[in-house]
Scaffold this motif. Structure first.
Motif, PDB file in Angstrom:
ATOM      1  N   UNK A  93       0.838  36.420  -3.070  1.00 28.06           N
ATOM      2  CA  UNK A  93      -0.484  36.717  -3.628  1.00 28.06           C
ATOM      3  C   UNK A  93      -1.558  35.934  -2.867  1.00 28.06           C
ATOM      4  N   UNK A  94      -2.620  36.592  -2.449  1.00 28.66           N
ATOM      5  CA  UNK A  94      -3.646  35.941  -1.623  1.00 28.66           C
ATOM      6  C   UNK A  94      -4.262  34.688  -2.235  1.00 28.66           C
ATOM      7  N   UNK A  95      -4.361  34.612  -3.563  1.00 27.51           N
ATOM      8  CA  UNK A  95      -4.982  33.431  -4.164  1.00 27.51           C
ATOM      9  C   UNK A  95      -4.099  32.186  -4.082  1.00 27.51           C
ATOM     10  N   UNK A  96      -2.826  32.341  -3.711  1.00 27.51           N
ATOM     11  CA  UNK A  96      -1.893  31.218  -3.632  1.00 27.51           C
ATOM     12  C   UNK A  96      -1.856  30.548  -2.261  1.00 27.51           C
ATOM     13  N   UNK A  97      -2.620  31.061  -1.288  1.00 26.30           N
ATOM     14  CA  UNK A  97      -2.523  30.504   0.063  1.00 26.30           C
ATOM     15  C   UNK A  97      -3.078  29.082   0.109  1.00 26.30           C
ATOM     16  N   UNK A  98      -2.592  28.239   1.026  1.00 30.41           N
ATOM     17  CA  UNK A  98      -3.078  26.864   1.121  1.00 30.41           C
ATOM     18  C   UNK A  98      -4.503  26.825   1.683  1.00 30.41           C
ATOM     19  N   UNK A  99      -5.393  26.200   0.949  1.00 27.70           N
ATOM     20  CA  UNK A  99      -6.787  26.072   1.394  1.00 27.70           C
ATOM     21  C   UNK A  99      -6.914  25.009   2.476  1.00 27.70           C
ATOM     22  N   UNK A 100      -5.940  24.111   2.534  1.00 30.84           N
ATOM     23  CA  UNK A 100      -5.945  23.041   3.527  1.00 30.84           C
ATOM     24  C   UNK A 100      -4.580  23.008   4.201  1.00 30.84           C
ATOM     25  N   UNK A 101      -4.577  22.885   5.522  1.00 36.46           N
ATOM     26  CA  UNK A 101      -3.334  22.776   6.292  1.00 36.46           C
ATOM     27  C   UNK A 101      -3.409  21.502   7.121  1.00 36.46           C
ATOM     28  N   UNK A 102      -2.431  20.625   6.920  1.00 38.07           N
ATOM     29  CA  UNK A 102      -2.352  19.366   7.654  1.00 38.07           C
ATOM     30  C   UNK A 102      -1.125  19.428   8.547  1.00 38.07           C
ATOM     31  N   UNK A 103      -1.310  19.268   9.848  1.00 35.42           N
ATOM     32  CA  UNK A 103      -0.183  19.269  10.788  1.00 35.42           C
ATOM     33  C   UNK A 103       0.277  17.837  10.997  1.00 35.42           C
ATOM     34  N   UNK A 104       1.589  17.626  10.972  1.00 36.72           N
ATOM     35  CA  UNK A 104       2.135  16.294  11.178  1.00 36.72           C
ATOM     36  C   UNK A 104       3.398  16.377  12.033  1.00 36.72           C
ATOM     37  N   UNK A 105       3.791  15.235  12.559  1.00 36.49           N
ATOM     38  CA  UNK A 105       4.978  15.163  13.411  1.00 36.49           C
ATOM     39  C   UNK A 105       6.264  15.244  12.596  1.00 36.49           C
ATOM     40  N   UNK A 106       6.235  14.669  11.386  1.00 38.01           N
ATOM     41  CA  UNK A 106       7.407  14.663  10.506  1.00 38.01           C
ATOM     42  C   UNK A 106       6.945  14.467   9.072  1.00 38.01           C
ATOM     43  N   UNK A 107       7.757  14.919   8.143  1.00 37.67           N
ATOM     44  CA  UNK A 107       7.464  14.725   6.730  1.00 37.67           C
ATOM     45  C   UNK A 107       8.238  13.514   6.224  1.00 37.67           C
ATOM     46  N   UNK A 108       7.648  12.747   5.289  1.00 36.45           N
ATOM     47  CA  UNK A 108       8.373  11.587   4.760  1.00 36.45           C
ATOM     48  C   UNK A 108       9.554  12.050   3.908  1.00 36.45           C
ATOM     49  N   UNK A 109      10.716  11.452   4.168  1.00 35.26           N
ATOM     50  CA  UNK A 109      11.929  11.864   3.460  1.00 35.26           C
ATOM     51  C   UNK A 109      12.685  10.657   2.936  1.00 35.26           C
ATOM     52  N   UNK A 110      13.515  10.921   1.927  1.00 31.39           N
ATOM     53  CA  UNK A 110      14.406   9.893   1.404  1.00 31.39           C
ATOM     54  C   UNK A 110      15.627   9.803   2.318  1.00 31.39           C
ATOM     55  N   UNK A 111      16.515   8.886   2.020  1.00 30.18           N
ATOM     56  CA  UNK A 111      17.729   8.752   2.817  1.00 30.18           C
ATOM     57  C   UNK A 111      18.633   9.973   2.695  1.00 30.18           C
ATOM     58  N   UNK A 112      18.491  10.710   1.599  1.00 29.37           N
ATOM     59  CA  UNK A 112      19.313  11.915   1.412  1.00 29.37           C
ATOM     60  C   UNK A 112      18.640  13.162   1.967  1.00 29.37           C
ATOM     61  N   UNK A 113      17.435  13.019   2.534  1.00 28.07           N
ATOM     62  CA  UNK A 113      16.774  14.138   3.184  1.00 28.07           C
ATOM     63  C   UNK A 113      15.779  14.908   2.342  1.00 28.07           C
ATOM     64  N   UNK A 114      15.508  14.452   1.121  1.00 30.13           N
ATOM     65  CA  UNK A 114      14.524  15.133   0.281  1.00 30.13           C
ATOM     66  C   UNK A 114      13.116  14.694   0.688  1.00 30.13           C
ATOM     67  N   UNK A 115      12.184  15.633   0.651  1.00 32.35           N
ATOM     68  CA  UNK A 115      10.799  15.329   1.018  1.00 32.35           C
ATOM     69  C   UNK A 115      10.150  14.531  -0.103  1.00 32.35           C
ATOM     70  N   UNK A 116       9.476  13.453   0.272  1.00 29.18           N
ATOM     71  CA  UNK A 116       8.786  12.597  -0.692  1.00 29.18           C
ATOM     72  C   UNK A 116       7.351  13.109  -0.866  1.00 29.18           C
ATOM     73  N   UNK A 117       7.191  14.095  -1.728  1.00 27.55           N
ATOM     74  CA  UNK A 117       5.885  14.731  -1.930  1.00 27.55           C
ATOM     75  C   UNK A 117       4.841  13.756  -2.473  1.00 27.55           C
ATOM     76  N   UNK A 118       5.266  12.771  -3.251  1.00 28.36           N
ATOM     77  CA  UNK A 118       4.299  11.824  -3.800  1.00 28.36           C
ATOM     78  C   UNK A 118       3.585  11.063  -2.685  1.00 28.36           C
ATOM     79  N   UNK A 119       4.247  10.862  -1.555  1.00 28.20           N
ATOM     80  CA  UNK A 119       3.602  10.201  -0.416  1.00 28.20           C
ATOM     81  C   UNK A 119       2.570  11.113   0.238  1.00 28.20           C
ATOM     82  N   UNK A 120       2.779  12.411   0.155  1.00 26.47           N
ATOM     83  CA  UNK A 120       1.823  13.351   0.735  1.00 26.47           C
ATOM     84  C   UNK A 120       0.537  13.417  -0.071  1.00 26.47           C
ATOM     85  N   UNK A 121       0.595  13.048  -1.340  1.00 25.32           N
ATOM     86  CA  UNK A 121      -0.586  13.090  -2.193  1.00 25.32           C
ATOM     87  C   UNK A 121      -1.485  11.872  -1.998  1.00 25.32           C
ATOM     88  N   UNK A 122      -0.976  10.818  -1.396  1.00 26.59           N
ATOM     89  CA  UNK A 122      -1.766   9.613  -1.170  1.00 26.59           C
ATOM     90  C   UNK A 122      -2.735   9.832  -0.012  1.00 26.59           C
TER      91      UNK A 122
END
Length: 90
Positions: free
Chosen positions: A52-81
């Motif tokens: 649905x068009x209203x769900x598209x990301x209004x902001x796109x941030x390009x990065x080299x890597x996403x922060x992850x835990x030791x088990x490989x899960x993305x730490x989304x709370x770090x992306x909000x900071x």
């Protein structure tokens, strides 16, 4: 967004916005594609055509890597900071 060939991995979070309150913000790691000013618009258009068009990301941030835990899960709370990970320069 992951279905686009230029995206290696991504995470989507809510980000504060003065005008709208909250917006959808995508943090994207590109897969062997050259970062260009049009890439964010290309990815936004891809998402608009896929879901649905209203769900598209209004902001796109390009990065080299996403922060992850030791088990490989993305730490989304770090992306909000503020300045969670250094963005890729255009």
């Amino acid at each position: 967004m992951l279905s686009h060939e230029a995206v290696a991995e991504c995470a989507v979070v809510g980000a504060a916005d003065d005008a709208r309150g909250m917006i959808v913000e995508a943090h994207v790691v590109l897969a062997a594609h050259t970062l260009s000013p049009q890439m964010a618009q290309t990815l936004q258009d891809h998402v608009k055509a896929t879901i649905a068009p209203y769900k598209y990301p209004r902001s796109v941030v390009f990065c080299d890597a996403l922060p992850k835990t030791q088990t490989g899960k993305i730490q989304r709370f770090l992306l909000k900071q503020p300045d969670p990970i250094p963005p890729v320069k255009h």
